[in-house]
Design a protein around this motif. Structure first.
Motif, PDB file in Angstrom:
ATOM      1  N   ALA A   1      -7.643   3.391   6.053  1.00 55.43           N
ATOM      2  CA  ALA A   1      -8.830   2.295   5.697  1.00 55.43           C
ATOM      3  C   ALA A   1      -8.212   1.478   4.668  1.00 55.43           C
ATOM      4  CB  ALA A   1      -9.658   3.384   5.012  1.00 55.43           C
ATOM      5  N   ALA A   2      -7.491   1.816   3.785  1.00 50.10           N
ATOM      6  CA  ALA A   2      -6.948   0.871   2.866  1.00 50.10           C
ATOM      7  C   ALA A   2      -6.286  -0.339   3.488  1.00 50.10           C
ATOM      8  CB  ALA A   2      -6.117   1.368   1.783  1.00 50.10           C
ATOM      9  N   LEU A   3      -5.394   0.085   4.518  1.00 52.67           N
ATOM     10  CA  LEU A   3      -4.528  -0.985   5.374  1.00 52.67           C
ATOM     11  C   LEU A   3      -5.846  -1.764   6.000  1.00 52.67           C
ATOM     12  CD1 LEU A   3      -2.240  -2.066   6.668  1.00 52.67           C
ATOM     13  CD2 LEU A   3      -2.294  -0.462   8.327  1.00 52.67           C
ATOM     14  N   CYS A   4      -6.892  -1.260   6.516  1.00 55.49           N
ATOM     15  CA  CYS A   4      -7.756  -2.246   7.228  1.00 55.49           C
ATOM     16  C   CYS A   4      -8.382  -3.056   6.170  1.00 55.49           C
ATOM     17  CB  CYS A   4      -8.776  -1.423   7.703  1.00 55.49           C
ATOM     18  SG  CYS A   4      -8.312  -0.213   9.253  1.00 55.49           S
ATOM     19  N   ASN A   5      -8.701  -2.787   5.056  1.00 58.42           N
ATOM     20  CA  ASN A   5      -9.303  -3.780   3.954  1.00 58.42           C
ATOM     21  C   ASN A   5      -8.219  -4.722   3.575  1.00 58.42           C
ATOM     22  OD1 ASN A   5     -11.418  -2.184   3.881  1.00 58.42           O
ATOM     23  ND2 ASN A   5     -10.875  -0.916   2.086  1.00 58.42           N
ATOM     24  N   ARG A   6      -6.894  -4.393   3.500  1.00 59.16           N
ATOM     25  CA  ARG A   6      -6.011  -5.508   3.246  1.00 59.16           C
ATOM     26  C   ARG A   6      -5.888  -6.519   4.492  1.00 59.16           C
ATOM     27  NH1 ARG A   6      -3.955  -6.533  -1.463  1.00 59.16           N
ATOM     28  NH2 ARG A   6      -2.703  -4.561  -1.917  1.00 59.16           N
TER      29      ARG A   6
ATOM     30  N   HIS B   1     -13.417   0.216  10.226  1.00 57.42           N
ATOM     31  CA  HIS B   1     -12.921  -0.514   9.009  1.00 57.42           C
ATOM     32  C   HIS B   1     -12.311  -1.869   9.459  1.00 57.42           C
ATOM     33  CE1 HIS B   1     -13.770   2.618   6.101  1.00 57.42           C
ATOM     34  NE2 HIS B   1     -13.522   3.392   7.042  1.00 57.42           N
TER      35      HIS B   1
ATOM     36  N   ASP C   1      -3.769  11.435   5.543  1.00 55.29           N
ATOM     37  CA  ASP C   1      -4.849  11.021   4.759  1.00 55.29           C
ATOM     38  C   ASP C   1      -5.372   9.713   5.383  1.00 55.29           C
ATOM     39  OD1 ASP C   1      -6.941  10.264   3.044  1.00 55.29           O
ATOM     40  OD2 ASP C   1      -5.518  10.589   1.152  1.00 55.29           O
TER      41      ASP C   1
ATOM     42  N   ILE D   1       0.955  -1.223   0.099  1.00 51.66           N
ATOM     43  CA  ILE D   1      -0.122   0.100   0.080  1.00 51.66           C
ATOM     44  C   ILE D   1       0.835   1.312  -0.158  1.00 51.66           C
ATOM     45  CG2 ILE D   1      -1.380   1.287   1.577  1.00 51.66           C
ATOM     46  CD1 ILE D   1      -2.664  -1.380   2.269  1.00 51.66           C
TER      47      ILE D   1
ATOM     48  N   SER E   1      -7.563   7.876   4.594  1.00 50.68           N
ATOM     49  CA  SER E   1      -7.961   6.648   3.611  1.00 50.68           C
ATOM     50  C   SER E   1      -6.658   5.724   3.677  1.00 50.68           C
ATOM     51  CB  SER E   1      -8.315   7.394   2.236  1.00 50.68           C
ATOM     52  OG  SER E   1      -7.462   7.940   1.549  1.00 50.68           O
ATOM     53  N   ASP E   2      -5.591   6.044   3.858  1.00 45.81           N
ATOM     54  CA  ASP E   2      -4.327   5.228   3.797  1.00 45.81           C
ATOM     55  C   ASP E   2      -4.771   4.098   4.741  1.00 45.81           C
ATOM     56  OD1 ASP E   2      -3.252   6.364   1.663  1.00 45.81           O
ATOM     57  OD2 ASP E   2      -2.086   7.740   3.112  1.00 45.81           O
TER      58      ASP E   2
ATOM     59  N   ASP F   1      -9.040  -8.810   4.359  1.00 43.89           N
ATOM     60  CA  ASP F   1      -8.964  -9.805   3.171  1.00 43.89           C
ATOM     61  C   ASP F   1      -7.899 -10.888   3.579  1.00 43.89           C
ATOM     62  OD1 ASP F   1     -10.605  -8.387   1.782  1.00 43.89           O
ATOM     63  OD2 ASP F   1      -9.202  -7.571   0.650  1.00 43.89           O
TER      64      ASP F   1
END
Length: 382
Positions: free
Chosen positions: A200-205, A254, A195, A143, A197-198, A208
């Protein structure tokens, strides 16, 4: 121009440069962290590399935070400051055998393992010591955080961590080792991130990956999401404390599951409370610009030279008309520049200059380059 409030009468009797720490601001920051954390199964480990000043470490340990260390020396510093061994986590891509042995002997809470090669060495050293090493695997989530190139750590080409697609195979290797206990997963995508959203992107990874491991019957005990929360370097007077509420809320919203979560915050804890105090040695008139030459240099604060980082700079001694200056140090390097075209109240020899938000990676990265002594620390409570 708006300036911070400092004890100028006290400063007038002190030699410069020195680091000034606002202990009251640090204590308020620690109180807010504990208030915003809320979840009793979540724990913050202070990143010792940000600032290892003994008095600063003691205050943070007394507040009940754990410690995030990246060397054997930092483990010793944390223990000396009063951090509990079980609250210490140890990361780093190049752990030496003696450092691993030290962590085992002291009973630290976790080794954050960054490669399969390191895992094998930890197994070997733990076997020699008759210990079982508690480990989390540091996973590289690939990321790209919105931050400076030199302080991003979560891209595939970075040296840190195990690429996320290989996580399962390395975990299976860990489960076969008798002197290693797999406890969880560790992540860290970079530093000075504003930011959300960075994260949040980590949480999504993370979600998964954990879902994939759950389907395989692999139990992940806890998650360490690293740190990375940034501060507002340009606005230390208006925004003296980082957005901890927003930061923790991202993970509450998240991150799936009910596992314990660990955080490794450094810069956001200590950067705002520290200021590098210097004096103007000379004001030099160039062909088209003015230079304010300070007695502090890049050996005292290397971030502007190393990362092109920006710190707010204030002339505490002057209420004169504002002018633009290149603020530079005395080091024999062209990169010894704190800022170009900085708007300051008119500078004269002897004026006291404050370089703000320098409590993180200032004193801890200082050197004696050019034969210069290390700048001492001064505290607001003394």
């Amino acid at each position: 121009m708006l300036k911070g409030v400092f004890p100028l009468e006290r400063f007038s009797g002190l030699g410069t440069p020195f680091y000034y720490y606002d202990v009251h601001l640090l204590q308020k920051t620690l109180d807010i962290i504990k208030e915003e954390l809320k979840n009793p199964s979540w724990q913050v480990h202070y990143a010792v590399k940000a600032n290892a000043d003994p008095q600063i470490l003691r205050l943070i340990a007394a507040a009940g935070l754990g410690a995030d260390c990246v060397s054997g020396g930092e483990i010793n510093e944390a223990l000396d400051a009063g951090f509990q061994p079980g609250d210490i986590v140890y990361a780093g891509v190049g752990k030496a055998d003696w450092e691993i042995r030290l962590g085992l002997e002291k009973g630290i809470g976790r080794f954050n393992v960054e490669s399969e090669a390191e895992l094998e060495v930890i197994e070997s050293v733990a076997s020699e010591c008759g210990k079982v090493a508690p480990v989390s695997l540091r996973i590289n989530p690939d990321i790209g955080a919105h931050t400076l190139a030199g302080i991003t750590t979560g891209l595939a080409e970075n040296k840190f961590g195990i690429y996320h697609a290989l996580a399962e195979s390395v975990i299976m290797r860990t489960l076969d080792m008798p002197h290693v206990k797999f406890c969880g997963l560790h992540f860290h995508i970079g530093s000075q991130i504003l930011d959300m959203s960075d994260f949040a992107a980590l949480c999504n990874r993370i979600n998964d990956l954990c879902a994939r491991l759950d389907r395989k019957g692999i139990i992940v005990g806890d998650i360490n999401v690293g740190g990375g929360l940034g501060i507002e370097y340009g606005h230390p007077n208006h925004l003296p404390i980082a957005a901890f509420g927003n930061y923790f809320e991202v993970f509450r919203r998240h991150l799936d599951g009910h596992r314990p979560v660990h955080f490794e915050l450094g810069r956001s804890v200590v950067a705002p409370c520290g200021t590098l105090i210097s004096r103007v040695l000379y004001v030099k008139e160039g062909l088209s610009r003015k230079f304010a030459i300070l007695d502090a240099g890049m050996n005292d604060l290397v971030r502007p030279a190393m990362y092109h980082a920006v710190h707010r700079i204030e002339n505490l001694s002057s209420d004169g008309p504002e002018q633009a200056y290149d603020v530079v140090g005395p080091i024999c390097e062209s990169s010894d520049v704190f800022g170009k075209g900085i708007i300051l109240n008119e500078c004269r020899r002897g004026d006291i200059i404050a370089i703000r938000s320098a409590g993180a990676y200032g004193q801890s990265m200082a050197s004696c380059y050019n034969g210069r002594p290390l700048a001492p620390a001064v505290y607001s409570t003394e």
